[in-house]
Each structure stands twice: as C-alpha cells, then as structure tokens.
Design an enzyme around this catalytic site. Sequence first.
Site, short mmCIF file in Angstrom:
data_model
loop_
_atom_site.label_atom_id
_atom_site.label_comp_id
_atom_site.label_asym_id
_atom_site.label_seq_id
_atom_site.Cartn_x
_atom_site.Cartn_y
_atom_site.Cartn_z
N ASP A 1 30.74 49.73 4.74
CA ASP A 1 30.96 50.91 5.57
C ASP A 1 32.29 51.55 5.19
OD1 ASP A 1 28.63 50.19 6.83
OD2 ASP A 1 29.61 49.29 8.57
N ASP B 1 26.77 45.02 4.12
CA ASP B 1 26.87 46.46 3.91
C ASP B 1 28.33 46.86 3.72
OD1 ASP B 1 25.34 46.36 7.07
OD2 ASP B 1 27.47 46.08 6.74
N ASP C 1 36.56 45.68 17.33
CA ASP C 1 36.50 44.55 18.26
C ASP C 1 37.47 43.41 17.98
OD1 ASP C 1 34.97 43.94 16.03
OD2 ASP C 1 33.14 43.45 17.15
#
Length: 410
Positions: A56, A54, A125
């Site tokens: 984003d 995907d 992260d």
Amino acid sequence: VQHKIYTPEHHSFPHDLVDSDALFVMETLREAGFTAYLVGGGVRDLLLGVQPKDFDISTSAKPEEVKKLFRNSLLIGRRFRLAHIRFGKKILEVSTFRSGDPESDSLIVRDNVWGSPEEDAMRRDFTINGLFYDPSTRSIIDYVGGFPDAQKKYLRTIGQPYLRFKQDPVRMIRLLKFQARFGFEVDPETRMALLEARSEILKSSATRILEELLRMLESGHAVSFFKKMTDEGLLQLLMPELAGFLETDDGDEIYSFLKEADNVTRDPSQAPLDRSTLLACFVFPLLQRRIDSHYEDRGHHPHIGDIQSETHHLLDDAFLPFFHIPRRLRGMISSILSAQYRITPLEKKAGRKIRIPNDPDFHHALRFFELRCALEPGLQSTLNEWRAVFQPSDIPQEDAPRKRRRRRRR
Ligand code: ATP
Ligand code: MG
C-alpha cells in the site's frame, strides 16, 4: 511529534523486495511533485522478513490527482476514497495522507479529512503498522516508535490503547491477529485496555470482523489465533455457542482440523484452501456428533437431505446472531459437508462404484477430505480411489485463479 529517520546504514529493510510496480507508482508521484511512501503491512512485513500480501502507498496527492497520473487507476470508496492502480491481476492501493481523531473517545465517524504524513501515521493502529518507507532515499520514517518496537518484537497501540480500541474495536481483533502471526509480546497497557474495552467489540461491523476472522483462517495461524480469541474472551462475545464448543472434546477435534488446515496453508507447494473448506473445519466435528445421536435416537442413519439441514442449523448456531454468512459461502459449506457422506457413506455397501457428484464445489469437498485423511490415515485408500476418478478438468474455471480478497476498513 519528534520523528526519526532511519537511513540505509541503520536498517536492513530489503529495498529489492519492494514490488517493482509499487516503486514505479511512488517514483511517478514524486516526479509529479508529490510525496509518496510505502506504508502499513508492506513495510512491516519486509522489515520482519515476511513476504507482504500487498504493497500500500500513501501520498500527498489527492485521489483525483492520482487518477490523472495513472491511466490504469480507478477511484473507489465513498467514505474512504482511494485509488486502485491495476497492473495485470495485481492492484495497488494508493491513499491520500489523512488525519484521524486521535483524542476522540467514540467510534470514528469522519474519515476523509486530509492530513500530513505525521497525522496519517498517528491514525494507524499499532506502532509496527505506522512506519513509512521512502524509496527515493531508502529510509524509514518513524513518527510512532514502530522501528524499535519491530526490532524488540513488541506490539502496542499508537496513542492511548483504551481510546484507540473504543474508537475502533476491530483493532482488538487485529491485535490478536498480529500476536498470533508474529508471536510478539504485547505491551501490558495495551493488553489491559483490551480486557477493559472487550465488550465494545459488539458495536463494530460484523462484516469487518468476519473478514478479519476469515483472513486469519487463511493465514496459517488459525489455531493460535482462535485460542487467543477464546483466552481473551472475545470469541465468547461474538460466537458464544462456538466458544463453548471449543472448550469441549468437540473443540479439540475442531482444533485438530484447524491445525491440519494451517499445515496445508503454510505449505507453499499446496494450493490455498477455500474459505468454505476452512469454515467446514468448525462444523464437521459437530455434525458427526449430531449424526451419531440421530442414529442412536432413531435406529437409522440420516439421509443426505437431513445432513444438509443439520449443517444449516449448526452454522446458524455457531455464527448467529452476530454474523451473517453470505448465502453462497453457506451453500458451499453445506455441500462440502454433505459430500463427506458420499465419499464415506454412513451405510457401507460392498462394491459401490465411485460416481463424482455433479456439483461445482466437489473439488472443495475432496480437499476437505484430504484434511480428514491427515487426521485419520485409514481413509487414505478411499482418497486415492476418488482422486483416481476425479479429473482436474472437473474444477470449474472461475475458481482457478485465486480471487483477490481485499478489505478496506470502512
Ligand atoms: P495484513 O497483512 O493482514 O493485510 P495489514 O496491517 O496490512 O495486515 P490492512 O487491513 O491491509 O492490514 O491495513 C493496512 C494498514 O492500514 C495497516 O497496516 C494499518 O496501518 C492501517 N489500518 C488497518 N486497519 C486499521 C484500523 N482498524 N485502525 C487503524 N489503522 C488501521
Ligand atoms: Mg495489508
């Protein structure tokens, strides 16, 4: 933080592979005076030469402002508000730059505090996940040292690893996911922190973890992921029964099934396996063992009903108390497994006619049987017979287009 900008002469990021609708969305936002970058997994994967799942986008526009610019958009999420922009079947996620609590040492509670691009990068992260791509200048903006790490194939958290794992223990599982997927080296401090923070995993949401586990089953890297989950002692905490089995001979058989499932998943000419079929890989070897001992104990084979209730017990043993498998998925797994004993009945009778069960999930059962065939070539002729009778029109329509499975943290 001193950030670095890598202009096109300094990187080989394939601009042409960025989704054209994503480029359109970023261009529209920019023309309206906002900043908009491609972020996260999309940048990482293209940089590593992998096809992203995907694309984003992060922007300085607030969700309401995004909504105003795109008629085909919808605001979702209560705590983690973001816009979904739909293009046919595809959905692009547009989120507003936000800040995290990088120094907090407890579970994150706030999540909708808008921030600068820099803060948005810092709350992510791992360094390789913290890069921005600016399509208007075709440059990579790096606040976290992710660009050199991607080149060195090096995994490390942004900020202090122990704190970052405590804030959100799902990151530990994500670490193993990227390690399994990309085969990267892990920074020693990050690895140490994982061992220290390991038991925190039980504090995080079972739904989110289950989603990561299911995604890994679908990734084509299930074997190496589940091996790492056991090596690092995480699976023992989440699924003690299953982790125990994986260390026995039954475990080797489970890994053989997962390996075959990985092969199918990585083969672009084959349709992806359903989650139910993938989960069946964990249970089938155990079920066979139970069925054998049923015969030894009682001198007769179990009925299909017994097999179904065994399946439910085995699923409970493997996944409870931490995980809760949604009912529908559970039902499908049980139907896939019991169908195996229709395809290869325990009692062999000559001249049995093939009858396709009136079961909407039967095509999943046949796909599971294909996995069995790969491991046990003697079953191939049976598969051919069933394939000859089974009509593709027997596959229920709702299943035909693969559902988009997206998950958002929190
Ligand atoms: P995948 O390829 O499996 O989708 P991904 O890195 O894109 O991997 P997503 O869950 O789609 O994972 O998340 C998108 C981005 O959001 C990540 O790249 C990362 O920057 C950020 N992110 C996701 N989960 C976390 C988390 N638990 N903590 C901090 N940042 C996260
Ligand atoms: Mg992603």
